[in-house]
Design an enzyme around this catalytic site. Sequence first.
Site, mmCIF file in Angstrom:
data_model
loop_
_atom_site.group_PDB
_atom_site.id
_atom_site.type_symbol
_atom_site.label_atom_id
_atom_site.label_comp_id
_atom_site.label_asym_id
_atom_site.label_seq_id
_atom_site.Cartn_x
_atom_site.Cartn_y
_atom_site.Cartn_z
ATOM 1 N N SER A 1 1.053 -1.156 0.004
ATOM 2 C CA SER A 1 0.183 -0.012 -0.071
ATOM 3 C C SER A 1 0.802 1.207 0.113
ATOM 4 O O SER A 1 2.135 1.165 0.378
ATOM 5 C CB SER A 1 -0.811 -0.076 1.140
ATOM 6 O OG SER A 1 -2.015 -1.167 1.212
ATOM 7 N N SER B 1 -3.523 -3.581 -3.032
ATOM 8 C CA SER B 1 -2.700 -2.296 -2.448
ATOM 9 C C SER B 1 -3.819 -1.154 -2.126
ATOM 10 O O SER B 1 -4.534 -0.871 -3.047
ATOM 11 C CB SER B 1 -1.850 -1.872 -3.670
ATOM 12 O OG SER B 1 -0.747 -0.976 -3.194
ATOM 13 N N ASP C 1 -3.928 2.228 -2.128
ATOM 14 C CA ASP C 1 -2.893 3.602 -2.659
ATOM 15 C C ASP C 1 -4.465 4.722 -2.432
ATOM 16 O O ASP C 1 -5.224 4.738 -3.404
ATOM 17 C CB ASP C 1 -2.770 3.170 -4.027
ATOM 18 C CG ASP C 1 -2.042 2.083 -4.416
ATOM 19 O OD1 ASP C 1 -1.273 1.642 -3.579
ATOM 20 O OD2 ASP C 1 -2.222 1.294 -5.486
#
Length: 351
Positions: free
Chosen positions: A239, A277, A279
């Site tokens: 992340s 992830s 983000d």
Amino acid sequence: MGKKIRELGVTIGKLPVGRKNCITDVDGVQVGHVTLDFPIDEEGTYACTGVTAVLPHSGNLFKKKVTAASYVINGFGKTTGLVQVNELGVIESPIMLTNTFGVPAVTQGTLEYMLERNPEIGISTGTINLVVGECNDSYLNSIRHCPVTPGHAIEAIQNATEEVAKEGAVGAGKGMVCFGYKGGIGSSSRIVSVEDENLSYTIGCLVLSNFGEKYEFQADRYNSSKQQEPTTVKPTDGSIIIVLATDAPLSSRQLQRVIKRCGIGLGRTGSHFSHGSGDIVIGFTTAHKISHVSQSVVEIRTQLREDHPIMNKLFTAAAEATEEAIINSMSQAVTTAGRNNHTVHSYNFEN
């Protein structure tokens, strides 16, 4: 601690950087850390984690809110507070960063800090919206033992200053891994100007980097040809939390347009926003201080014209500052050992 990438002779982007090349170049913005680095027992259990606080200004954030927005590039994350940030367009608390399982403790500590300074919350006025972002540091940190406490959140806020923020394996970045090498906290800034009107604005970025595999890293962009330590790290998709600050007078909607461009900087490093992830970008402008209580029916704020060339410069600044902040998070990090003798090497950018 290593060196910022510019100290190693690598220039990212074309816009000028601020005096500190840090998010704290935006006037009033403060950053504080608490770093945990100690064995919990003799069985390999280890605290390798921390808390980072970003304060939009040094005053009472609940009473003087700032215009804000968030943008989810990929939503595999466990943040708090972003729904209300986007609904109302303001932030009214410090922005806190930590590990995934530290979110409840950091939220509690931040709540305690804000309640102590605002006794009217929950009694004569409404509740408070707390903003906490996270990344998974479980390769180096014994995350199941939850070593972060509410007191660490309070301490990180109290440690916040306008000085150059510490970067690399500090605060929330202590246990983070980026492209299979040591990541963590990184920061950078840009200055955009309107020459014919003698105006300039600052964009500052701070990242918590914890994403990517070695093969994805676009090392050639950073003149990195030196043989690296091998990496056997097999991380989850990882992340990144990106915090973008500016003093440009933007509406919440305009601010969201700007912070979307942080994804460009992230992509330039090699990320493709993996399935797992988280983000996420959190942005704010210090140009507006919005009173919690007002008797006025109407409030007046200034904002930039949408079609002025300055907007494109702000887009560029967001992309450049994000890319450089990510690389600074790696270049400033040091080789770090954690749970069960896991070790993550720093990436050597020096040729």
